[in-house]
Design a protein around this motif. Structure first.
Motif, mmCIF file in Angstrom:
data_model
loop_
_atom_site.group_PDB
_atom_site.id
_atom_site.type_symbol
_atom_site.label_atom_id
_atom_site.label_comp_id
_atom_site.label_asym_id
_atom_site.label_seq_id
_atom_site.Cartn_x
_atom_site.Cartn_y
_atom_site.Cartn_z
ATOM 1 N N ALA A 1 0.839 -1.242 -0.047
ATOM 2 C CA ALA A 1 0.342 -0.103 -0.048
ATOM 3 C C ALA A 1 0.648 1.117 -0.217
ATOM 4 O O ALA A 1 0.305 2.120 -0.568
ATOM 5 N N ALA A 2 2.109 0.796 0.934
ATOM 6 C CA ALA A 2 2.701 2.332 0.633
ATOM 7 C C ALA A 2 3.520 2.584 -0.565
ATOM 8 O O ALA A 2 4.073 3.450 -1.277
ATOM 9 N N LEU A 3 3.653 2.092 -1.129
ATOM 10 C CA LEU A 3 4.447 2.025 -2.682
ATOM 11 C C LEU A 3 3.667 1.613 -3.450
ATOM 12 O O LEU A 3 4.217 1.486 -5.339
ATOM 13 N N GLY A 4 2.109 1.835 -3.537
ATOM 14 C CA GLY A 4 1.062 2.171 -4.439
ATOM 15 C C GLY A 4 0.947 0.615 -4.928
ATOM 16 O O GLY A 4 0.848 0.263 -6.413
ATOM 17 N N LEU A 5 1.407 -0.262 -4.535
ATOM 18 C CA LEU A 5 1.104 -1.971 -5.640
ATOM 19 C C LEU A 5 -0.033 -1.668 -5.361
ATOM 20 O O LEU A 5 -0.579 -2.603 -4.443
ATOM 21 N N GLN A 6 -1.057 -2.324 -6.380
ATOM 22 C CA GLN A 6 -2.274 -3.065 -5.960
ATOM 23 C C GLN A 6 -1.966 -4.074 -6.244
ATOM 24 O O GLN A 6 -2.126 -4.793 -8.019
ATOM 25 N N ARG A 7 -2.562 -5.162 -5.480
ATOM 26 C CA ARG A 7 -2.135 -6.857 -6.201
ATOM 27 C C ARG A 7 -1.259 -7.347 -6.746
ATOM 28 O O ARG A 7 -1.704 -6.805 -8.000
ATOM 29 N N PRO A 8 0.264 -6.830 -6.270
ATOM 30 C CA PRO A 8 1.031 -7.328 -7.245
ATOM 31 C C PRO A 8 1.352 -8.704 -7.623
ATOM 32 O O PRO A 8 0.780 -9.364 -6.956
ATOM 33 N N HIS A 9 2.319 -8.898 -8.532
ATOM 34 C CA HIS A 9 2.490 -9.879 -9.183
ATOM 35 C C HIS A 9 3.785 -10.154 -7.952
ATOM 36 O O HIS A 9 4.610 -9.491 -7.539
ATOM 37 N N VAL A 10 3.776 -11.603 -7.145
ATOM 38 C CA VAL A 10 4.839 -11.713 -5.948
ATOM 39 C C VAL A 10 5.590 -12.837 -6.386
ATOM 40 O O VAL A 10 5.057 -14.156 -6.175
ATOM 41 N N ALA A 11 6.708 -13.330 -6.277
ATOM 42 C CA ALA A 11 7.645 -13.978 -5.930
ATOM 43 C C ALA A 11 8.650 -14.368 -5.214
ATOM 44 O O ALA A 11 8.705 -13.322 -4.310
ATOM 45 N N GLY A 12 9.282 -15.648 -4.817
ATOM 46 C CA GLY A 12 9.759 -15.756 -3.384
ATOM 47 C C GLY A 12 10.958 -17.199 -3.370
ATOM 48 O O GLY A 12 10.015 -17.826 -4.255
ATOM 49 N N ASN A 13 11.902 -16.757 -2.749
ATOM 50 C CA ASN A 13 12.331 -17.954 -2.565
ATOM 51 C C ASN A 13 12.649 -18.746 -1.059
ATOM 52 O O ASN A 13 13.354 -17.406 -0.189
ATOM 53 N N SER A 14 12.981 -19.346 -0.428
ATOM 54 C CA SER A 14 12.654 -20.538 0.611
ATOM 55 C C SER A 14 11.616 -19.509 1.462
ATOM 56 O O SER A 14 9.505 -19.327 1.626
ATOM 57 N N LEU A 15 11.527 -18.928 2.833
ATOM 58 C CA LEU A 15 11.161 -18.067 3.286
ATOM 59 C C LEU A 15 10.248 -17.128 2.544
ATOM 60 O O LEU A 15 8.985 -16.818 2.702
ATOM 61 N N GLY A 16 10.738 -16.400 1.657
ATOM 62 C CA GLY A 16 10.316 -15.273 1.054
ATOM 63 C C GLY A 16 8.816 -16.519 0.147
ATOM 64 O O GLY A 16 8.185 -15.786 -0.378
ATOM 65 N N GLY A 17 9.327 -17.541 -0.176
ATOM 66 C CA GLY A 17 8.650 -18.704 -1.524
ATOM 67 C C GLY A 17 7.115 -18.111 0.105
ATOM 68 O O GLY A 17 6.356 -18.476 -0.450
ATOM 69 N N LEU A 18 7.298 -18.684 0.931
ATOM 70 C CA LEU A 18 6.107 -19.707 2.511
ATOM 71 C C LEU A 18 5.223 -17.700 1.928
ATOM 72 O O LEU A 18 4.184 -17.895 2.337
ATOM 73 N N LEU A 19 6.304 -16.427 2.773
ATOM 74 C CA LEU A 19 5.103 -15.864 2.441
ATOM 75 C C LEU A 19 4.590 -14.955 1.247
ATOM 76 O O LEU A 19 3.392 -14.298 1.288
ATOM 77 N N ALA A 20 5.367 -15.539 0.189
ATOM 78 C CA ALA A 20 4.480 -15.754 -0.897
ATOM 79 C C ALA A 20 3.385 -15.863 -0.970
ATOM 80 O O ALA A 20 1.768 -15.612 -1.383
ATOM 81 N N LEU A 21 3.123 -17.123 -0.739
ATOM 82 C CA LEU A 21 2.048 -18.255 -0.610
ATOM 83 C C LEU A 21 1.165 -17.771 0.303
ATOM 84 O O LEU A 21 0.037 -17.821 0.324
ATOM 85 N N GLU A 22 1.481 -17.039 1.835
ATOM 86 C CA GLU A 22 0.539 -16.317 2.648
ATOM 87 C C GLU A 22 -0.448 -14.799 2.005
ATOM 88 O O GLU A 22 -1.629 -15.013 2.343
ATOM 89 N N LEU A 23 0.523 -14.327 1.594
ATOM 90 C CA LEU A 23 0.215 -14.150 0.748
ATOM 91 C C LEU A 23 -1.295 -13.708 -0.304
ATOM 92 O O LEU A 23 -2.150 -13.153 -0.355
ATOM 93 N N GLY A 24 -0.232 -14.839 -1.544
ATOM 94 C CA GLY A 24 -1.759 -15.970 -1.770
ATOM 95 C C GLY A 24 -2.596 -15.894 -1.602
ATOM 96 O O GLY A 24 -3.935 -15.805 -1.533
ATOM 97 N N ARG A 25 -2.452 -16.733 -0.347
ATOM 98 C CA ARG A 25 -3.758 -17.471 0.148
ATOM 99 C C ARG A 25 -4.779 -15.814 1.096
ATOM 100 O O ARG A 25 -5.956 -16.478 1.255
ATOM 101 N N ALA A 26 -4.359 -14.806 0.926
ATOM 102 C CA ALA A 26 -5.177 -13.795 1.636
ATOM 103 C C ALA A 26 -5.669 -12.684 0.257
ATOM 104 O O ALA A 26 -6.126 -11.864 1.429
ATOM 105 N N GLY A 27 -5.431 -13.086 -0.171
ATOM 106 C CA GLY A 27 -5.338 -12.718 -1.693
ATOM 107 C C GLY A 27 -4.736 -11.557 -1.882
ATOM 108 O O GLY A 27 -5.786 -10.133 -2.700
ATOM 109 N N ALA A 28 -3.817 -10.933 -1.618
ATOM 110 C CA ALA A 28 -3.502 -9.429 -1.703
ATOM 111 C C ALA A 28 -3.012 -9.391 -2.855
ATOM 112 O O ALA A 28 -1.918 -8.633 -3.012
ATOM 113 N N VAL A 29 -2.191 -10.967 -3.395
ATOM 114 C CA VAL A 29 -1.344 -10.513 -4.987
ATOM 115 C C VAL A 29 -1.671 -11.177 -6.359
ATOM 116 O O VAL A 29 -3.359 -11.677 -5.439
ATOM 117 N N ARG A 30 -1.494 -11.158 -7.085
ATOM 118 C CA ARG A 30 -2.144 -11.590 -8.401
ATOM 119 C C ARG A 30 -1.675 -12.764 -8.886
ATOM 120 O O ARG A 30 -2.601 -14.099 -9.647
#
Length: 287
Positions: free
Chosen positions: A91-120
């Motif tokens: 929200a602070a960066l003005g990103l409205q449902r961006p795509h997200v990619a993550g590695n390891s811990l970042g991949g877990l966080l990316a999946l959590e953002l997907g489950r929350a409906g916050a990304v495309r």
């Protein structure tokens, strides 16, 4: 170039201020990049030039890693807190449902953002959370040992080792299948980042109870795994496909746990393809 953004995160005790460091490059649809535990945003440097030709790429230092300060006192480095932080960051960066990619811990966080409906869309490279208990203990033991070695090794020794292929192999072969390809300066910087990360211990501790068992419906999900991942073994990718049946499961031949360094062209293609998929359930067959 490095930049910072400050914002407030809602918590049970009221809004708390946060600052996160990041870099941004390129044009197009936004793609948020999240690194693994003990690493920093520069892990994505090998693929950013290719991604930036088609995407507005934002690589962040997660709180307590790289140049980002740790979470404020009283906030846990757990999935709910980090999801709130990353949502507020977008929200602070003005990103409205961006795509997200993550590695390891970042991949877990990316999946959590997907489950929350916050990304495309979500692309997860060797994501944490699909382990058995024995595999988790092994991985956490290796990570703790890496952290201990990084903290005990004098910086002057790291600087002497890094210029040689043998030295880079000694320092980074746990996460890279082709450590000799990593620039010496990058190896020095990421060894220092691992040693100094204030969020490492709390993040690792919070991961003891993490196990991903839920689908991520309604958006494209790609799970990719290096065939030579020595930290989170490749059979965990099969588990991920079982848990998220509509996910596209991709094998990364010859790549280790942090594949962006081992095969930048392949990983960049996987990330771009992952952000071009149709939503899950739209009739596109699994690859």
């Amino acid at each position: 170039m490095s930049a910072t953004v400050s914002f407030e995160v809602p918590t049970p005790s009221g809004p708390r201020p946060m600052t996160v460091s990041y870099t941004r490059a390129g044009d197009g649809e936004s793609l948020l990049l999240l690194h693994g535990i003990g690493h920093h945003r520069q892990a994505w440097d090998p693929v950013i030039p290719v991604l930036a030709k088609e995407r507005d790429v934002i690589a962040v230092d997660l709180p307590g890693f790289g140049e980002s300060p740790a979470l404020p006192d009283g906030l846990a480095h757990d999935l709910p807190t980090m999801t709130a932080v990353l949502t507020a960051l977008c929200a602070a960066l003005g990103l409205q449902r961006p795509h997200v990619a993550g590695n390891s811990l970042g991949g877990l966080l990316a999946l959590e953002l997907g489950r929350a409906g916050a990304v495309r869309s979500v692309t997860a490279l060797s994501p944490a959370g699909f382990w058995s208990e024995a595999e988790r203990r092994y991985a956490f033991g290796v990570l703790s040992a890496m952290r201990g070695i990084a903290r005990r090794t004098p910086p002057s020794v790291v600087e002497r080792l890094a210029p040689s292929a043998a030295g880079r192999t000694l320092l980074t072969s746990t996460i890279y299948a082709r450590p000799a390809r990593r620039p010496a300066a990058a190896v020095v910087a990421e060894t220092r980042a691992l040693a100094q990360a204030p969020g490492f211990t709390e993040t690792l501790r919070s991961g003891r109870s993490v196990r991903w068992t839920e689908d991520v419906p309604g958006l494209p999900v790609t799970v990719a795994w290096g065939s030579r991942d020595r930290l989170l073994v490749p059979r965990q990718g099969v588990r991920a496909k079982t848990v998220i049946p509509r996910a596209r499961l991709v094998r990364l031949p010859g790549c280790g746990h942090v594949p962006m360094n081992d095969d930048p062209a392949l990983v960049a293609r996987v990330l771009l393809d992952g952000s071009r998929q149709e939503p899950a359930g739209a009739g596109r067959p699994d690859a």
